[in-house]
Design an enzyme around this catalytic site. Structure first.
Site, short mmCIF file in Angstrom:
data_model
loop_
_atom_site.label_atom_id
_atom_site.label_comp_id
_atom_site.label_asym_id
_atom_site.label_seq_id
_atom_site.Cartn_x
_atom_site.Cartn_y
_atom_site.Cartn_z
N PRO A 1 0.77 -1.25 0.00
CA PRO A 1 0.00 0.00 0.00
C PRO A 1 0.80 1.30 0.00
CG PRO A 1 0.00 -0.95 2.17
CD PRO A 1 0.71 -1.94 1.29
N CYS A 2 1.47 1.59 -1.10
CA CYS A 2 2.20 2.86 -1.22
C CYS A 2 1.23 4.04 -1.27
CB CYS A 2 3.11 2.84 -2.43
SG CYS A 2 2.30 2.43 -3.98
N HIS A 3 -0.05 3.77 -1.57
CA HIS A 3 -1.04 4.86 -1.59
C HIS A 3 -1.25 5.46 -0.21
CE1 HIS A 3 -3.41 1.19 -0.78
NE2 HIS A 3 -4.17 1.99 -0.04
#
Length: 172
Positions: free
Chosen positions: A141-143
């Site tokens: 989850p780089c978001h």
């Protein structure tokens, strides 16, 4: 050197079509349509550049599990992914990408906080690069990583996709 086979398929999602790719070790790539003008050629060429044989295989077990877990995630019934991942790189970038999965669902961290958490507080830009080159967006989850000033920052799938994912996880 033995050639690896990489299986791929596409799936629909609320943020557009996604290409999923897996090696015998695990999931190796999640790509947005915007990365390849929707025809996937660029992404498939990148996968093949490692010497792998790339073949469409919608029945691949890892890809089927990934598609199911993505459906559950977008339906709001899954918060964490439980998939085998193929991440052979052992660089700073990989260290950052491994850390990203520890950021809880519905929470965010800043690039600076991630840099501090991985033991290199001055590497804020390198953390940004690690997020930008994350081969497994959504799954890793780089978001959930934002600019220090609270701004969204960039996202491989575009800012609309990042906004959607953050809103999904915050319950809005």
């Amino acid at each position: 050197m033995t050639s690896t086979t990489i299986a791929w398929r596409t799936v629909g999602s609320p943020i557009g079509r996604l290409l999923l790719a897996s090696s015998p070790t695990g999931l190796v790539r999640v790509a947005f349509g915007s990365e390849s003008s929707g025809d996937w050629g660029t992404v498939l060429d990148e996968l093949a550049a490692s010497g792998a044989t790339v073949t469409e295989d919608p029945a691949d077990a890892t890809l089927t599990a990934t598609a199911t877990q993505l459906d559950e995630y977008f339906a709001g019934t899954r918060r964490d992914f439980d998939l085998p991942l193929d991440r052979p790189d052992r660089t700073f970038r990989q260290h950052v990408q491994q850390y990203l999965s520890t950021i809880p669902y519905g929470r965010t961290a800043t690039y600076r906080e991630v840099a501090e958490a991985v033991g290199n507080p001055k590497a804020v830009r390198a953390v940004g690069t690690a997020c930008a080159t994350n081969p497994l967006p959504v799954i890793v989850p780089c978001h959930r990583v934002l600019r220090t000033d609270g701004g969204l920052g960039g996202y491989r799938g575009g800012t609309d996709a990042k906004k959607f994912l953050l809103a999904l996880e915050s319950g809005h």
